[in-house]
Design an enzyme around this catalytic site. Structure first.
Site, short mmCIF file in Angstrom:
data_model
loop_
_atom_site.label_atom_id
_atom_site.label_comp_id
_atom_site.label_asym_id
_atom_site.label_seq_id
_atom_site.Cartn_x
_atom_site.Cartn_y
_atom_site.Cartn_z
N CYS A 168 -12.12 12.15 24.87
CA CYS A 168 -12.78 10.85 25.08
C CYS A 168 -12.29 9.80 24.07
O CYS A 168 -11.84 8.72 24.46
CB CYS A 168 -14.29 11.01 25.05
N1 NAP Z 1 -19.02 15.58 25.84
C1 NAP Z 1 -17.98 14.75 25.95
O1 NAP Z 1 -18.12 13.53 25.83
C2 NAP Z 1 -16.61 15.28 26.23
C3 NAP Z 1 -15.61 14.39 26.59
C4 NAP Z 1 -14.33 14.87 26.86
C5 NAP Z 1 -14.08 16.22 26.78
N2 NAP Z 1 -15.06 17.09 26.40
C6 NAP Z 1 -14.74 18.52 26.34
O2 NAP Z 1 -15.23 19.13 27.53
C7 NAP Z 1 -15.68 20.44 27.24
C8 NAP Z 1 -17.15 20.56 27.66
O3 NAP Z 1 -17.88 19.60 26.91
P1 NAP Z 1 -19.44 19.45 27.03
O4 NAP Z 1 -19.82 18.31 26.20
O5 NAP Z 1 -19.85 19.51 28.45
O6 NAP Z 1 -19.90 20.81 26.30
P2 NAP Z 1 -21.25 21.59 26.50
O7 NAP Z 1 -22.30 20.61 26.92
O8 NAP Z 1 -21.43 22.41 25.30
O9 NAP Z 1 -20.99 22.52 27.76
C9 NAP Z 1 -20.08 23.59 27.77
C10 NAP Z 1 -20.60 24.57 28.79
O10 NAP Z 1 -19.68 25.66 28.99
C11 NAP Z 1 -20.46 26.76 29.46
N3 NAP Z 1 -19.67 27.99 29.36
C12 NAP Z 1 -19.04 28.46 28.28
N4 NAP Z 1 -18.35 29.58 28.61
C13 NAP Z 1 -18.56 29.80 29.94
C14 NAP Z 1 -18.10 30.76 30.88
N5 NAP Z 1 -17.28 31.75 30.51
N6 NAP Z 1 -18.50 30.66 32.16
C15 NAP Z 1 -19.32 29.67 32.56
N7 NAP Z 1 -19.79 28.72 31.72
C16 NAP Z 1 -19.40 28.79 30.43
C17 NAP Z 1 -21.70 26.70 28.61
O11 NAP Z 1 -22.81 27.11 29.37
P3 NAP Z 1 -23.28 28.57 29.49
O12 NAP Z 1 -23.49 29.08 28.10
O13 NAP Z 1 -24.49 28.45 30.30
O14 NAP Z 1 -22.24 29.28 30.25
C18 NAP Z 1 -21.91 25.22 28.36
O15 NAP Z 1 -22.93 24.69 29.19
C19 NAP Z 1 -15.48 20.66 25.74
O16 NAP Z 1 -14.32 21.38 25.52
C20 NAP Z 1 -15.39 19.25 25.19
O17 NAP Z 1 -14.62 19.16 24.02
C21 NAP Z 1 -16.33 16.65 26.14
#
Ligand code: NAP
Length: 342
Positions: free
Chosen positions: A149
């Site tokens: 982002c």
């Molecule tokens: N937030 C932002 O603004 C943003 C912007 C750009 C990129 N990103 C990137 O996008 C990614 C996700 O970000 P986020 O903010 O959405 O993180 P988040 O809210 O922590 O969500 C990550 C999700 O992945 C799930 N997970 C992990 N391992 C899994 C598996 N093997 N199978 C299924 N689900 C799994 C977790 O849920 P469960 O434990 O329920 O499985 C968790 O809900 C990160 O790498 C982050 O750096 C984030």
């Protein structure tokens, strides 16, 4: 078109579901979660109640990927490396990773920010998908690494400067909302710590520096070129506001607004504005608002970018890149107007 969102219980996964469920070419969506398997999606993401009554699947990444046209990985950092092998083995049409695992081609650069790479053998299969710059060059890609982002905001500020005779290190001061840190609460995202506060983090070493440097060095054909992110956490939930200061050739600075407008001419999701953008005008949309001002005597330029970290900085840009990679209408599913005030 059938898609799977792996990691759909997180913030990025939820935003991807919201957009995918309204995309005209997507007919089936599988949403996986480890912790929420079996629960209705609308219980975890209440705002999606109007769009679906489906439940989270507890499928493994391999099971979820089989037979899909597109698989999105919306997992915590490092998890994409762990599951990439089984996802590729399941042979979906396109893989889109939203984590940082496969964004940086130079392993030394990657490892100086993220530590040892857990799956370096897959890095070369991914195309770094800065959709607003690459456009139709993404057509036919087998796997896309969606930019971060902050990195998206920084690169959209930097890109028009690639031939501008930059004479110093562009300084990129950005502030992000708390949703940038994901769904799991941490001391720095807890409401009382965040609500009336502003603080710097990642000082001189923010992880997104790696992909910003990769792009900037490529655009300027200068392996030692640098640019500096200065990242801050702000007292709001969504969005990134970034201001860049740089010194360039005075003739470029004198004409900065027109130069930026020219660099993004015809690109549907970068709007070059006459006035400095406000965050709430970008939040809820896939549009990056960009304003450039310059001083033709000193050569200084100041450029502001406002975008939604979960849409333009994550799920929206990923869908835009998917549209481009598959030869669909670039804007399909992404014509969103912001709610205002919000
Ligand atoms: N937030 C932002 O603004 C943003 C912007 C750009 C990129 N990103 C990137 O996008 C990614 C996700 O970000 P986020 O903010 O959405 O993180 P988040 O809210 O922590 O969500 C990550 C999700 O992945 C799930 N997970 C992990 N391992 C899994 C598996 N093997 N199978 C299924 N689900 C799994 C977790 O849920 P469960 O434990 O329920 O499985 C968790 O809900 C990160 O790498 C982050 O750096 C984030």
């Amino acid at each position: 078109m059938r898609i799977a969102v792996i990691g759909a219980a997180g913030y990025v996964g939820g935003e991807l579901l919201r957009l995918a469920l309204q995309h005209p070419d997507i007919t089936e969506v599988v949403a996986t979660s480890r912790s929420q398997a079996g629960r209705p999606i609308a219980e975890v993401h209440p705002a999606l109640g109007a769009l679906t009554d489906a439940r989270f699947a507890g499928l493994t990444p391999a099971e979820a990927s089989r037979g899909q046209d597109v698989v999105f990985l919306a997992l915590e950092h490092g998890e994409s490396s762990r599951v990439a092998g089984e996802v590729f083995d399941a042979a979906p049409g396109l893989v889109v990773d939203l984590a940082a695992d496969f964004r940086v081609r130079d392993l030394r650069l990657h490892e100086s920010y993220y530590g040892v790479h857990a799956a370096p053998e897959f890095v070369s299969r991914f195309t770094y998908a800065l959709a607003d710059v690459l456009g139709t060059e993404l057509r036919g890609a087998e796997a896309l690494a969606a930019p971060g982002c902050f990195a998206t905001a920084a690169q959209l500020a930097l890109y028009p400067l690639r031939n501008a005779g930059v004479a110093d290190i562009p300084a990129l001061f950005g502030v992000t909302g708390s949703s940038g840190a994901g769904v799991h609460p941490r001391p720095t995202t807890h409401h009382p710590a965040r609500a009336n506060n502003l603080f710097a983090y990642g000082v001189l070493h923010h992880r997104h520096d790696a992909e910003v440097l990769q792009a900037w060095r490529g655009w300027t054909a200068s392996p030692s070129a640098t640019a500096r992110l200065m990242t801050h956490s702000g007292p709001f939930v969504r969005g990134i506001h970034l201001t860049m200061h740089a010194t360039v050739a005075p003739e470029f600075a004198a004409d900065a607004g027109a130069r930026y407008a020219g660099a993004y001419a015809g690109r549907p999701f970068v709007r070059v504005t006459e006035q400095p953008p406000e965050l709430t005008h970008a939040v809820g949309t896939n549009v990056a608002l960009v304003h450039a001002a310059g001083n033709g005597v000193t050569g200084e330029v100041q450029v502001m970018v406002a975008l939604d970290n979960l849409i333009k900085g994550a799920g929206g840009q990923a869908l835009q890149a998917m549209n481009l990679a598959l030869g669909l209408d670039e804007a399909a599913g992404l014509r969103l107007a912001a709610p205002f005030p919000c």
